[in-house]
Structure formats: structure tokens, C-alpha cells
Design a protein around this motif. Sequence first.
Motif, PDB file in Angstrom:
ATOM      1  N   ASN A 187       0.796  -1.228   0.000  1.00 31.52           N
ATOM      2  CA  ASN A 187       0.000   0.000   0.000  1.00 31.52           C
ATOM      3  C   ASN A 187       0.828   1.278   0.000  1.00 31.52           C
ATOM      4  O   ASN A 187       0.357   2.326  -0.458  1.00 31.52           O
ATOM      5  N   GLU A 214      -5.699  -8.839  -1.725  1.00 32.59           N
ATOM      6  CA  GLU A 214      -5.432  -7.653  -2.521  1.00 32.59           C
ATOM      7  C   GLU A 214      -6.601  -7.392  -3.460  1.00 32.59           C
ATOM      8  O   GLU A 214      -7.118  -8.309  -4.095  1.00 32.59           O
ATOM      9  N   ARG A 215      -7.029  -6.140  -3.522  1.00 27.16           N
ATOM     10  CA  ARG A 215      -8.099  -5.742  -4.435  1.00 27.16           C
ATOM     11  C   ARG A 215      -7.762  -4.366  -4.995  1.00 27.16           C
ATOM     12  O   ARG A 215      -7.536  -3.417  -4.243  1.00 27.16           O
ATOM     13  N   ASP A 216      -7.715  -4.290  -6.321  1.00 26.30           N
ATOM     14  CA  ASP A 216      -7.435  -3.025  -7.021  1.00 26.30           C
ATOM     15  C   ASP A 216      -6.145  -2.376  -6.536  1.00 26.30           C
ATOM     16  O   ASP A 216      -6.058  -1.163  -6.350  1.00 26.30           O
ATOM     17  N   GLY A 217      -5.131  -3.217  -6.324  1.00 31.30           N
ATOM     18  CA  GLY A 217      -3.832  -2.699  -5.926  1.00 31.30           C
ATOM     19  C   GLY A 217      -3.699  -2.316  -4.475  1.00 31.30           C
ATOM     20  O   GLY A 217      -2.665  -1.783  -4.063  1.00 31.30           O
ATOM     21  N   ARG A 331      -7.155   6.882  -1.831  1.00 29.35           N
ATOM     22  CA  ARG A 331      -6.897   6.017  -0.677  1.00 29.35           C
ATOM     23  C   ARG A 331      -7.762   6.414   0.520  1.00 29.35           C
ATOM     24  O   ARG A 331      -8.214   5.563   1.277  1.00 29.35           O
ATOM     25  N   VAL A 334     -11.039   4.831  -0.031  1.00 29.33           N
ATOM     26  CA  VAL A 334     -10.998   3.398   0.276  1.00 29.33           C
ATOM     27  C   VAL A 334     -11.061   3.184   1.780  1.00 29.33           C
ATOM     28  O   VAL A 334     -11.796   2.324   2.282  1.00 29.33           O
TER      29      VAL A 334
END
Length: 437
Positions: A187, A214-217, A331, A334
Amino acid sequence: MSVRLGNGIGWRPEIADAVERMPGIDWVEVVAENVCPGHLPESLARLRGRGVTVVPHGVSLGLGGAERPDEGRLAALAERAAGLRSPLVTEHIAFVRAGGPLTASPRIEAGHLLPVPRTRDALDVLCENVRIAQDALPVPLAVENIAALISWPGEEMTEGQFLYELADRTGVRLLVDVANLHTNHVNRGEDPAKALAELPLEAIAYVHVAGGFERDGVWHDSHAHPVPEPVLDVLTDLASRVSPPGVLLERDENFPEAEEMERELGAIRRAVEKGAGRRDASPAAAVVGARPPSRQGPVDAARQRLALAQTAVLSALAAGTPVPEGFDRVRMGVQARALAAKRADVVAKVAPELPVILGEAYRPAFLAYAQTQPMGGGYRQDAMEFVEELLLARRPEDARVRRELREWWLERSGPAPRSSRPAVRLARATRRVLLRR
């Protein structure tokens, strides 16, 4: 000198029976806020009676917050350490609430562990908070590095430097979570090997190992998925530098069969053995990174500055206020969604009637509420305020559902549970009619 703990697993009620039967378990860790020393679950009491070490792991103290540690929370943590006869107690390097007197604003609870900025202000505050906690606890304290989805702008130290300085200034021990080092690698682009090289290895109390996805980097430290190979590789690297006093597998939900957990424990042991083999084959002194210059500034002023910064961040995450300058907006989004989703999940557990009453409408209704209504207290209070918000807005449209919600709220809003006796219920209904006139 650290206590040799051995191989352990996080004790949770859902896997209590399996943990009791697992071979090779030397110790367990419990969430401190979820146990009462005088009323231990029978499974945990049996483990303790067999001589299995139990370590309380706190999640709500907020040592990285701007305010001094709450005396009541410290006293509760001390009580658990003493009642469980634990050799140490652990907490996190994180902030979990903001606002309050330092900012003359309402207090906001995150319901989650959030990263502190690696600045000298934050370090000064954290060091003083750790010393306050150490003075209040009957056993040594160890603090854990956390996983982070977001990075603070203007940081002045690496994670390894920050932890080195913290341990050097306070003597606190470190709970190194290798899964969190992997999370921060994905991250935040931080090299776990560099972080390990900068740590004071002699300060390590024990090690956490956990899974994620991991999802979408973005790597999510879920504690609900198998431990991946990259996390085991970080554990091997750590074990090649020092013999960890204890290693523990964390799993908080989505629990697999006992056989799968035992296989994970076996993989963890092999990773440690692999690292030990490397250490024995080529012993070398640990390479310590450049230590940041110490600074003992006025901590009260640092608390004020940190309080304002943390309140701005948590307000953006939990109340929909603008994202502070310098933060990655994607971020932050998220992280905000992750906080709201966790609130929805936990409220559904502490108030299981609400998903039943609302059905499929529960989750979207709660997530909509959480976008602008931060949590000001615990999760039970959050559930009450969520229902109040629905009722004030005359939602949902189904009158029957609203009546059920209103009854649920009334049952819990008074100083004592409402009686179900017919005479009491009749008197209550009569009083409501009279009050409406």
C-alpha cells in the motif's frame, strides 16, 4: 529480556474448542476488551489451568492519539493482565479517536486502528503516552506496528526509525506484525527488509502473522484469509536476523476447519526454522539504519498540533468533511468505505435484531447513515443512533418495520430494560396515548 512464549494462536470464541485440541500450542492471545478476568470463558479457563500462557491484546487505548491515555481503559487493561497472570500486555501504535477538549470539537471514534504520522510531534506524544501506560501496568508493555491504507504527508522518519526511536526512548517492547509490514509494502511502497534492518531486534516481544487479500492494488489486512507466501517470506527474513521469542497466528473471522489452521501453524513454524537456518549459516550483525535525531520538545504543544491534524483526518474519513491537503483522495475514500463497512458489520453483531428487522435494507441504510454520522461512542450507541436517525426521517416507508424499530429502540433507550409483563406494557401504552394528547 523477553519471555520465551513459543508457538501461539489468537483465541476466539468461535474456535475455542479447536484451539483446546490443537497440538503444539504454547500460548494464546485474547482481545483484552472481550474478556473479564473474573468470568473467563470455560475454554480459556481450562487452557489457563493447563499452564497455557494467556496474553491480553488491547485494541481501544489509542496510544498514538493526541490525548493522554484514558485512566479507566488503563485500569481495565491492568486488571486483565493481573487476572490472567500474563507476563506482558500488548497494544497498538495507532489512534482510534479524535476531537474532544484539545480541539473544542465533538469526539469521534474510528472503530478502527489508524496510523499515526511518523513525525517528531507524534513521536513525542507517543513516547509520553507509552510511559504513562507503562507506569499504570503491572507487567511490561509491548506495542504493535499497524497496517495502513493511507499515508500521512510530510513524514520525517521511516517506520523502522520511528520504532527504533520509540523503543530507545521508552524501553517499550515491540510486537512486530509481519503481515502489517507486507501490507505497508503493497500500500505504501515500503520495503519490509529495510524496516526489519532498522528495528532494535532485542526489543521484540513476539510476532504476529495473519492473512489478507489484494483488491485493485490495495492490500486489505483482513485477518480472515490464509497467510500468503509473501508474509511468510517476511517472517523468514525476521527469523534470519533474530530468534523471535514467540510467533502467533491471528484469525478474527471466516474461520476455517481446525486442520487448515494447523497447516497454517505448520507453515509458520517452517518459515521460522528456515530463517533460523540462514541465521546459523551466516551470522551477521544487524544493520541499523540512521537513527533520527532525538528531540524533547514541549509535549503539550505537540499534543495540540497532533490533535488538530488527527481530527481533520478522522472527520474526513467518518463524517464526510473535505480531505486534508496532501492526502491521497482515492486512498482516503478506500479507507472511509472500509471504516463504514466495519461499523456496519460490528453493529450487526452487537445488535443482531436490526438486520432481521430491516432485512436486505439494513446494510445500504447503515452505510448511508455512516457517510455523514461519525461514531461518537461505542458500537451499541452507534446502533441506537442509527435507529434514531431512521425513525426521525420516518424511514423505512413500511410502517410495520418502523413500529418494530421503534419498539426495539424503546426497549433499549431507558435506564433499564422494559418489562414484558402485560400490566406494565398496558400502563406504558396508556401513558404514550396520554402524552400524545
